[in-house]
Design an enzyme around this catalytic site. Structure first.
Site, PDB file in Angstrom:
ATOM      1  N   HIS A 112      -6.843  -9.506  -9.889  1.00 28.57           N
ATOM      2  CA  HIS A 112      -7.792  -9.449  -8.764  1.00 28.57           C
ATOM      3  C   HIS A 112      -9.060 -10.218  -9.161  1.00 28.57           C
ATOM      4  O   HIS A 112     -10.156  -9.652  -9.169  1.00 28.57           O
ATOM      5  CB  HIS A 112      -8.168  -8.000  -8.415  1.00 28.57           C
ATOM      6  CG  HIS A 112      -7.149  -7.298  -7.564  1.00 28.57           C
ATOM      7  ND1 HIS A 112      -7.102  -5.945  -7.419  1.00 28.57           N
ATOM      8  CD2 HIS A 112      -6.145  -7.775  -6.788  1.00 28.57           C
ATOM      9  CE1 HIS A 112      -6.104  -5.605  -6.615  1.00 28.57           C
ATOM     10  NE2 HIS A 112      -5.512  -6.700  -6.226  1.00 28.57           N
TER      11      HIS A 112
ATOM     12  N   HIS B 153       5.020  -7.143   0.759  1.00 30.45           N
ATOM     13  CA  HIS B 153       3.555  -7.131   0.689  1.00 30.45           C
ATOM     14  C   HIS B 153       3.085  -8.577   0.593  1.00 30.45           C
ATOM     15  O   HIS B 153       3.663  -9.367  -0.156  1.00 30.45           O
ATOM     16  CB  HIS B 153       3.162  -6.323  -0.543  1.00 30.45           C
ATOM     17  CG  HIS B 153       1.704  -6.230  -0.824  1.00 30.45           C
ATOM     18  ND1 HIS B 153       0.727  -6.279   0.142  1.00 30.45           N
ATOM     19  CD2 HIS B 153       1.039  -6.071  -2.009  1.00 30.45           C
ATOM     20  CE1 HIS B 153      -0.460  -6.142  -0.436  1.00 30.45           C
ATOM     21  NE2 HIS B 153      -0.299  -6.025  -1.728  1.00 30.45           N
TER      22      HIS B 153
ATOM     23  N   GLU C 207       0.094  -9.808  -0.406  1.00 35.32           N
ATOM     24  CA  GLU C 207      -0.877 -10.229  -1.413  1.00 35.32           C
ATOM     25  C   GLU C 207      -0.211 -11.280  -2.305  1.00 35.32           C
ATOM     26  O   GLU C 207       0.990 -11.187  -2.614  1.00 35.32           O
ATOM     27  CB  GLU C 207      -1.355  -9.020  -2.233  1.00 35.32           C
ATOM     28  CG  GLU C 207      -2.674  -9.299  -2.934  1.00 35.32           C
ATOM     29  CD  GLU C 207      -3.359  -8.040  -3.492  1.00 35.32           C
ATOM     30  OE1 GLU C 207      -2.764  -6.955  -3.453  1.00 35.32           O
ATOM     31  OE2 GLU C 207      -4.504  -8.181  -3.970  1.00 35.32           O
TER      32      GLU C 207
ATOM     33  N   ASP D  30       0.083 -12.214  -5.268  1.00 36.07           N
ATOM     34  CA  ASP D  30       0.842 -12.029  -6.518  1.00 36.07           C
ATOM     35  C   ASP D  30       2.323 -11.802  -6.225  1.00 36.07           C
ATOM     36  O   ASP D  30       3.164 -11.923  -7.116  1.00 36.07           O
ATOM     37  CB  ASP D  30       0.267 -10.890  -7.376  1.00 36.07           C
ATOM     38  CG  ASP D  30       0.019  -9.610  -6.611  1.00 36.07           C
ATOM     39  OD1 ASP D  30      -0.268  -9.684  -5.406  1.00 36.07           O
ATOM     40  OD2 ASP D  30       0.110  -8.530  -7.220  1.00 36.07           O
TER      41      ASP D  30
ATOM     42  N   HIS E 104      -0.849  -0.506  -0.951  1.00 37.53           N
ATOM     43  CA  HIS E 104      -2.284  -0.262  -0.838  1.00 37.53           C
ATOM     44  C   HIS E 104      -2.981  -1.188   0.131  1.00 37.53           C
ATOM     45  O   HIS E 104      -4.214  -1.183   0.219  1.00 37.53           O
ATOM     46  CB  HIS E 104      -2.912  -0.412  -2.242  1.00 37.53           C
ATOM     47  CG  HIS E 104      -2.862  -1.833  -2.758  1.00 37.53           C
ATOM     48  ND1 HIS E 104      -4.008  -2.513  -3.109  1.00 37.53           N
ATOM     49  CD2 HIS E 104      -1.858  -2.728  -2.921  1.00 37.53           C
ATOM     50  CE1 HIS E 104      -3.727  -3.732  -3.504  1.00 37.53           C
ATOM     51  NE2 HIS E 104      -2.429  -3.885  -3.407  1.00 37.53           N
TER      52      HIS E 104
ATOM     53  N   ASP F 179       3.869  -2.355  -4.778  1.00 39.73           N
ATOM     54  CA  ASP F 179       2.815  -1.987  -5.743  1.00 39.73           C
ATOM     55  C   ASP F 179       2.880  -0.513  -6.165  1.00 39.73           C
ATOM     56  O   ASP F 179       2.527  -0.174  -7.302  1.00 39.73           O
ATOM     57  CB  ASP F 179       1.435  -2.278  -5.150  1.00 39.73           C
ATOM     58  CG  ASP F 179       1.086  -3.763  -5.192  1.00 39.73           C
ATOM     59  OD1 ASP F 179       1.517  -4.444  -6.129  1.00 39.73           O
ATOM     60  OD2 ASP F 179       0.373  -4.229  -4.286  1.00 39.73           O
TER      61      ASP F 179
ATOM     62  N   TYR G 217      -3.484   2.190 -13.399  1.00 40.33           N
ATOM     63  CA  TYR G 217      -3.156   1.492 -12.149  1.00 40.33           C
ATOM     64  C   TYR G 217      -3.452   2.398 -10.949  1.00 40.33           C
ATOM     65  O   TYR G 217      -4.093   1.996  -9.977  1.00 40.33           O
ATOM     66  CB  TYR G 217      -1.677   1.126 -12.202  1.00 40.33           C
ATOM     67  CG  TYR G 217      -1.160   0.234 -11.113  1.00 40.33           C
ATOM     68  CD1 TYR G 217      -1.091  -1.138 -11.296  1.00 40.33           C
ATOM     69  CD2 TYR G 217      -0.692   0.752  -9.906  1.00 40.33           C
ATOM     70  CE1 TYR G 217      -0.583  -1.962 -10.311  1.00 40.33           C
ATOM     71  CE2 TYR G 217      -0.184  -0.063  -8.918  1.00 40.33           C
ATOM     72  CZ  TYR G 217      -0.131  -1.422  -9.131  1.00 40.33           C
ATOM     73  OH  TYR G 217       0.382  -2.236  -8.150  1.00 40.33           O
TER      74      TYR G 217
ATOM     75  N   HIS H 296       5.331  -4.479 -10.081  1.00 35.99           N
ATOM     76  CA  HIS H 296       4.691  -4.790 -11.368  1.00 35.99           C
ATOM     77  C   HIS H 296       5.233  -3.835 -12.428  1.00 35.99           C
ATOM     78  O   HIS H 296       5.381  -2.634 -12.169  1.00 35.99           O
ATOM     79  CB  HIS H 296       3.172  -4.571 -11.310  1.00 35.99           C
ATOM     80  CG  HIS H 296       2.453  -5.457 -10.345  1.00 35.99           C
ATOM     81  ND1 HIS H 296       2.303  -6.814 -10.541  1.00 35.99           N
ATOM     82  CD2 HIS H 296       1.816  -5.173  -9.188  1.00 35.99           C
ATOM     83  CE1 HIS H 296       1.614  -7.317  -9.532  1.00 35.99           C
ATOM     84  NE2 HIS H 296       1.311  -6.349  -8.693  1.00 35.99           N
TER      85      HIS H 296
HETATM   86 FE1  FEO Z   1      -1.230  -5.635  -3.823  1.00 38.43          FE
HETATM   87 FE2  FEO Z   1       0.529  -6.482  -6.552  1.00 38.43          FE
HETATM   88  O1  FEO Z   1      -0.412  -6.804  -5.001  1.00 38.43           O
END
Ligand code: FEO
Length: 394
Positions: free
Chosen positions: A22, A78, A80, A82, A144, A163, A191, A224
Site C-alpha cells: 500500500h 477483487h 485492487e 495487487d 475489505h 484478501d 494483517y 496473499h
Molecule cells: Fe485489497 Fe490484496 O488487495
C-alpha cells in the site's frame, strides 16, 4: 505452478523482496505473495492475477501450463491492483474472455485501467458451471473493499477468499501445515489488525453468512500468503475471535521523547502497572524508532494503552500524530487508554493526546499525567502511582 487438487493449481507469484505494501503504509518484513489459481474442468478458469510489476512473468508462467486461448473465464475477486495488475496484459492476448466480478468490481477495474472488458456481473449465489464442478460467487463488500467477493468451488470444496484470511508472508512451502506457526499467526494477526479491524462487524456477519450456506470447506485459498489446508476453519475461528473486541492481558505504552523525560515517565508507568498487576504483559515502544504496523498489532492485542509525548509548539511530536491518524481509521473498540507527557511551558500535548485517543475509539480513563520539566524522583514516583491506578482501571 503448484498443484492443490487434481483440478486446481496455484499460479501466483511469491514476492520475497516486498518490504512495504500500500505504498509505504504497511510493512511486510516477510515479503508476500499474490496468489492466483487455475481451475481446469470442462471449462478452464483463472481466479485473480498478480501485481502489475510481475504481469509479464505471470503470463509467461501461465502459458507454460495452459494455452491462453483455452481460458474460458477469469474471476476477479477483487479489483485492487495487487490482484488485477496483470489483467491488462492478459486481456490484450485474450480480449473476449469474460471477466466475472461484482458490480463494484467493474467500477473499480474501469477506474484503474480505463478499459471496457467483457465484464459479467455476479451476485451472491450466482454460479458458473465448469462441467463437473461449479463456481459459486459470494459478495463480500468491505472485506475489505466495496468490490470484494469470494468464490467457492464445489467438489474440491475450496473457498477462494481473496484478501480475507491472508497474510503478507512469503513462503515456498505454501501450505499452513508446512510453515512456522508463530510466523504464520504473527503475520495473520498483523494483517487483520492493520487491514480488517475497521470492518470487524462485517467480518462476523459475512462468516456467519458463509457458514449458513452449509458449504463444506476443505481448503481456504486467500490471495496473499499461505493456503489453509490443515483444519482450514482454524483461521475462521481466529477471525471470529479477533472481530469481537479482541484483547489480551496486555498493556502497550507508545511514546516519543525529546530529552528523555517522557521516556523516563513511560518506564515509571510500566513499573507501576507491573507492581499492581504482575501478570499483565507490558511493552513500551518509542514510535519514532519502531515500525508502526508492528505496534498496531501490539495495540490490537492490548486491553489498554498509554500514549505519551512531550509538548512541542503547543502540540505533540509528529510520530504520535501520524500514529493516531492511522489508528483513528482502524477504530479499535473495547480498549482503555490514558495520556502522559513532559512539558516546560504551555503543556498542551497530554490534552491533545487524550482527544486523539477518544477520537480513535479508546475509552479514556484518568486525567492524564503531565510532568513539568525533567522528571525527578518525586515525579517518577507520581508516574509509577499513575501506572498503578491505570492498571486498576484497565
Ligand atoms: Fe485489497 Fe490484496 O488487495
Amino acid at each position: 505452478m503448484i498443484r492443490i487438487t487434481d483440478a486446481v493449481a496455484w499460479v501466483g507469484k511469491i514476492d520475497w523482496e516486498l518490504r512495504k505494501f500500500h505504498g509505504d503504509e504497511y510493512s511486510t518484513h516477510r515479503g508476500s505473495s499474490y496468489n492466483a489459481f487455475l481451475v481446469r474442468d470442462k471449462k478452464s478458469v483463472l481466479i485473480d492475477t498478480v501485481w502489475k510489476p510481475f504481469a509479464a512473468e505471470f503470463i509467461a508462467n501461465l502459458e507454460k501450463n495452459i494455452d491462453l486461448r483455452s481460458i474460458d473465464a477469469i474471476v476477479a475477486n477483487h479489483a485492487e491492483i495487487d490482484h488485477s495488475g496483470a489483467l491488462p496484459l492478459l486481456l490484450e492476448r485474450i480480449p473476449q474472455v469474460p471477466v466475472y466480478c461484482t458490480a463494484n468490481g467493474i467500477k473499480s477495474l474501469k477506474g484503474h485501467f480505463h478499459t471496457d472488458w467483457n465484464f459479467q456481473v455476479v451476485k451472491t449465489g450466482d454460479t458458473l458451471n465448469l462441467g463437473n464442478r461449479e463456481l459459486v460467487f459470494i459478495e463480500a463488500p468491505m472485506l475489505h473493499w466495496p468490490d470484494s467477493m469470494m468464490t467457492y468451488l464445489t467438489q474440491d470444496h475450496i473457498l477462494f477468499s481473496n484478501d480475507a484470511f491472508g497474510q503478507h508472508y512469503a513462503s515456498e512451502l505454501l501450505f499452513n501445515d508446512l510453515v512456522n506457526q508463530d510466523e504464520l499467526y504473527t503475520e495473520a494477526l498483523k494483517y487483520y489488525a492493520n487491514i480488517l479491524t475497521p470492518f470487524s462487524s462485517l467480518v462476523v456477519k459475512k462468516i456467519e453468512e458463509v457458514l449458513s450456506l452449509g458449504l463444506p470447506v476443505e481448503w481456504i485459498c486467500p490471495s496473499h500468503g499461505i493456503i489453509w489446508r490443515k483444519n482450514p476453519l482454524q483461521i475462521v475461528e481466529k477471525y471470529l475471535e479477533w472481530a469481537k473486541e479482541y484483547r489480551e492481558n496486555k498493556i502497550t505504552i507508545v511514546y516519543d521523547t525529546m530529552w528523555e523525560g517522557t521516556r523516563k515517565v513511560a518506564e515509571a508507568l510500566a513499573k507501576g502497572i507491573i507492581q499492581e498487576s504482575p501478570q499483565t504483559e507490558v511493552k513500551l515502544f518509542n514510535l519514532s524508532k519502531t515500525d508502526k504496523n508492528d505496534v498496531i498489532a501490539e495495540v490490537f492485542r492490548s486491553k489498554a494503552i498509554l500514549a505519551g509525548s512531550p509538548t512541542i509548539n503547543r502540540g505533540m511530536l509528529t510520530s504520535l500524530a501520524a500514529f493516531f491518524e492511522e489508528v483513528r481509521g482502524l477504530g479499535f473498540k473495547g480498549k482503555k487508554a490514558s495520556a502522559f507527557g513532559c512539558y516546560g511551558w504551555s503543556g498542551e500535548s497530554v490534552k491533545m493526546l487524550a482527544e486523539n485517543l477518544e477520537r480513535s475509539g479508546f475509552k479514556v480513563v484518568g486525567e492524564g499525567l503531565k510532568t513539568l520539566w525533567e522528571p525527578d524522583g518525586e515525579a517518577l514516583k507520581e508516574a509509577q502511582q499513575y501506572g498503578v491506578e491505570f492498571a486498576q482501571q484497565s
